[in-house]
Design an enzyme around this catalytic site. Structure first.
Site, PDB file in Angstrom:
ATOM      1  N   ASP A 243       0.825  -1.212   0.000  1.00 18.09           N
ATOM      2  CA  ASP A 243       0.000   0.000   0.000  1.00 18.09           C
ATOM      3  C   ASP A 243       0.861   1.265   0.000  1.00 18.09           C
ATOM      4  O   ASP A 243       0.372   2.343   0.321  1.00 18.09           O
ATOM      5  CB  ASP A 243      -0.985   0.013   1.174  1.00 18.09           C
ATOM      6  CG  ASP A 243      -2.071   1.077   1.030  1.00 18.09           C
ATOM      7  OD1 ASP A 243      -2.419   1.415  -0.123  1.00 18.09           O
ATOM      8  OD2 ASP A 243      -2.561   1.585   2.052  1.00 18.09           O
ATOM      9  N   ASN A 248      -3.454   8.767   3.186  1.00 19.68           N
ATOM     10  CA  ASN A 248      -4.515   8.983   4.172  1.00 19.68           C
ATOM     11  C   ASN A 248      -4.353   8.155   5.445  1.00 19.68           C
ATOM     12  O   ASN A 248      -5.338   7.838   6.109  1.00 19.68           O
ATOM     13  CB  ASN A 248      -5.893   8.702   3.540  1.00 19.68           C
ATOM     14  CG  ASN A 248      -6.181   9.614   2.365  1.00 19.68           C
ATOM     15  OD1 ASN A 248      -6.096  10.827   2.483  1.00 19.68           O
ATOM     16  ND2 ASN A 248      -6.503   9.024   1.218  1.00 19.68           N
TER      17      ASN A 248
END
Length: 288
Positions: A243, A248
């Site tokens: 990821d 975020n």
């Protein structure tokens, strides 16, 4: 002005060597904005995380192959993604964001560049569930090419979506373990629904986003039992990813070397690790 934090500048090196041909099936490229501008109306603005930094990270971790997922901040402009695929010389595949304006010709062009899936976000902070008509339009375009769907959703949404998912004419991948909540335990309805996908031949799960399912504190050990349970339930349909660059993130910024080591703790058997890290992505994404 960025409203996302950058990834760690110097992630640790994994203590355990990844098998040859290991694949990071969930990573992103952001910008650089002066070459690949971010989309108007985006829900967040990240710091630049270009292909060169992604390639350097993979070399540092011992990762040979990767799947670059189109980021919401770039919207439907796939220029940064396509640049990363071209620079990889066949070692990367891509996941696109497609909308109502997608056509057979535009999808074919993406396919020839190395894209093999389309992603839909269902999570509220990225806009919520897609328009059903757009969803069906995209499915109709990509199914003939042998693509699959990547679905980014919150675990609580999964039971309600299952009837629709079971009717799909193509495989689908649940990203980030469905963002289930580790605090709810392995017997939570969302987790049981996720594990129940083992009975659906076209269903896959990414054991990525380890930091997103727990309390947000490194080394995110509370997520390891969930990775282990999914690998045991779906050994031939589980994928792994970093990821990076972790957009975020609200808690600790993940250390990608630690994420590699966490997967080794969750999956201690050599054959199972090779299945998840090498064979499964090769089969789904068409790596040689």
């Amino acid at each position: 002005m960025s409203d996302c934090r950058p990834p760690l500048a110097s992630p640790s090196r994994p203590r355990y060597a990844l098998p040859p041909g290991a694949c990071d099936t969930h990573c992103h490229v952001f910008g650089p904005a002066d070459v690949f501008p971010y989309a108007e109306g985006r829900s967040y603005t990240p710091p630049d995380a270009p292909q060169s930094r992604l390639a350097a990270l993979h070399a540092h971790l011992g990762i040979r192959r990767a799947v670059v997922v189109q980021a919401n901040c770039h919207g439907g402009d796939h220029a940064a993604l396509l640049d990363a695929l071209a620079r990889s010389e066949g070692r990367y595949r891509g996941v696109a964001l497609l909308g109502a304006d997608a056509t057979p010709a535009s999808v074919r062009a993406l396919h020839e560049a190395g894209v093999r899936a389309a992603r839909f976000n269902f999570v509220p902070h990225l806009g919520g569930a897609p328009d059903p008509a757009v969803f069906d339009h995209v499915v109709g375009l990509i199914a003939p090419l042998g693509w699959h769907l990547c679905l980014h959703l919150d675990g609580a949404q999964l039971p309600g979506l299952l009837p629709r998912l079971r009717a799909l004419p193509l495989p689908f991948v649940i990203d980030h373990m469905g963002r289930v909540r580790a605090a709810d335990g392995l017997d939570a309805p969302a987790v049981r629904a996720l594990l129940g996908l083992a009975d659906l031949p076209g269903a896959w799960v990414k054991v990525s986003g380890l930091d997103r399912i727990g309390a947000g504190r490194r080394p995110f050990a509370e997520g390891i039992p969930f990775v282990r349970a999914l690998v045991e339930a779906m050994p031939e349909r589980t994928l792994w990813g970093t990821d990076w660059p972790h957009p975020n993130v609200r808690g600790d910024m993940p250390d990608d070397g630690e994420l590699c080591d966490a997967f080794f703790l969750a999956c201690p058997e050599d054959d199972a690790r090779r299945q998840v890290l090498v064979h499964n992505p090769a089969r789904l994404y068409g790596f040689p």
